[in-house]
Design a protein around this motif. Structure first.
Motif, PDB file in Angstrom:
ATOM      1  N   GLN A  21      -7.785   9.569  -0.908  1.00 13.20           N
ATOM      2  CA  GLN A  21      -8.737   8.635  -0.303  1.00 13.20           C
ATOM      3  C   GLN A  21      -7.996   7.564   0.525  1.00 13.20           C
ATOM      4  O   GLN A  21      -8.425   7.212   1.625  1.00 13.20           O
ATOM      5  N   ALA A  22      -6.908   7.057  -0.011  1.00 18.30           N
ATOM      6  CA  ALA A  22      -6.158   6.013   0.686  1.00 18.30           C
ATOM      7  C   ALA A  22      -5.549   6.521   1.983  1.00 18.30           C
ATOM      8  O   ALA A  22      -5.526   5.814   2.994  1.00 18.30           O
ATOM      9  N   THR A  38      -5.033   8.718  -4.138  1.00 20.60           N
ATOM     10  CA  THR A  38      -4.029   8.899  -3.088  1.00 20.60           C
ATOM     11  C   THR A  38      -4.637   9.529  -1.841  1.00 20.60           C
ATOM     12  O   THR A  38      -4.427   9.057  -0.710  1.00 20.60           O
ATOM     13  N   GLN A  66      -6.700   8.889   3.851  1.00 22.87           N
ATOM     14  CA  GLN A  66      -7.727   9.294   4.819  1.00 22.87           C
ATOM     15  C   GLN A  66      -8.351   8.106   5.530  1.00 22.87           C
ATOM     16  O   GLN A  66      -9.128   8.278   6.467  1.00 22.87           O
ATOM     17  N   ARG A  67      -8.050   6.895   5.096  1.00 20.43           N
ATOM     18  CA  ARG A  67      -8.652   5.716   5.722  1.00 20.43           C
ATOM     19  C   ARG A  67      -8.029   5.419   7.085  1.00 20.43           C
ATOM     20  O   ARG A  67      -6.853   5.663   7.296  1.00 20.43           O
ATOM     21  N   GLY A  75       0.790  -1.217   0.000  1.00 21.12           N
ATOM     22  CA  GLY A  75       0.000   0.000   0.000  1.00 21.12           C
ATOM     23  C   GLY A  75       0.828   1.276   0.000  1.00 21.12           C
ATOM     24  O   GLY A  75       2.037   1.259   0.219  1.00 21.12           O
ATOM     25  N   GLU A  93      -3.329   0.367  -4.354  1.00 21.68           N
ATOM     26  CA  GLU A  93      -4.539   1.166  -4.537  1.00 21.68           C
ATOM     27  C   GLU A  93      -4.818   1.473  -6.007  1.00 21.68           C
ATOM     28  O   GLU A  93      -5.928   1.917  -6.344  1.00 21.68           O
ATOM     29  N   ARG A 126       0.951   3.776   2.120  1.00 24.42           N
ATOM     30  CA  ARG A 126       1.600   4.128   3.376  1.00 24.42           C
ATOM     31  C   ARG A 126       2.922   3.371   3.552  1.00 24.42           C
ATOM     32  O   ARG A 126       3.936   3.944   3.943  1.00 24.42           O
TER      33      ARG A 126
END
Length: 222
Positions: free
Chosen positions: A218-219, A216, A221-222, A44, A111, A46
């Motif tokens: 959206q990913a 990016t 903010q999870r 991912g 993603e 991160r």
């Protein structure tokens, strides 16, 4: 009688020289390690950002990454001859050096689906890094060969006490020349930094009608 020591010395030296003349010349062969480039698509954003360069500016995210582990392998064959006194030997090292990256892997963040515009853009950017790795390796081959040849093939066979040449050569390759080759390989990072400019990060992020930037955000903010 006073000439006897001189005559013996001349005899021994000539015998030793004859033994040395039987050997092949020392040689160094440098070869580039080649293997397919790996592909990672399950990591991912991160995690890739943690794996990426520490020089990232605020707001930059690692969407894809190319990583290579520098390797160097030495294969050494030492051909030797012992002189008539059984105290000295001539040794001719035949050294083969293999260098490169293993593994060399391209990562695209999970993603970004494989069939998407975003994936293609990021993958194409990472191919620039792959090309830089390959060009750098090809570019240092002559320098590596010249440097190692100056050390091991100049001046003919090695001369010394019996049984020491192999150990001396193996230790020197491991302690001095292995680190040297790795340093030369890792200079590719200077080239890679020139690819990952802030302008390039922005260019990629804006591609695909903003889809890359949207995914990016959206990913993260999870």
């Amino acid at each position: 009688m006073r000439f006897l020591p001189l005559l013996l010395a001349l005899f021994c030296c000539n015998s030793f020289a004859d033994v040395c003349d039987e050997l092949p010349k020392p040689s160094v062969t440098v070869k580039l390690h080649e293997e397919p480039v790996g592909l990672g698509t399950v990591t991912g954003l991160r995690t890739l950002s943690l794996m990426g360069p520490r020089s990232l500016q605020e707001g930059q995210r690692v969407l894809g990454l190319t990583r290579g582990a520098a390797i160097v392998r030495f294969e050494t064959r030492v051909v030797s001859r012992v002189d008539a006194s059984r105290q000295w030997e001539c040794a001719s090292p035949q050294i083969s050096v293999t260098y490169g990256f293993s593994p060399l892997t391209v990562y695209v963040a999970k993603e970004f689906p494989k069939d998407s515009c975003a994936y293609r853009e990021i993958y194409q950017h990472e191919q620039r890094h792959v090309d830089a790795y390959r060009q750098h390796l090809a570019g240092i081959e002559k320098e590596l060969a010249d440097t190692l040849s100056r050390r091991f093939t100049t001046g003919g066979p090695w001369r010394g006490p019996i049984g020491q040449a192999r150990t001396r050569i193996a230790n020197e390759l491991e302690e001095r020349w292995g680190p040297y080759v790795r340093r030369e390989i890792n200079k590719v990072e200077l080239v890679q930094a020139q690819i990952d400019t802030p302008e390039e990060y922005r260019r990629v992020a804006e591609r695909c009608d903003g889809a890359i930037k949207k995914i990016t955000l959206q990913a993260l903010q999870r």
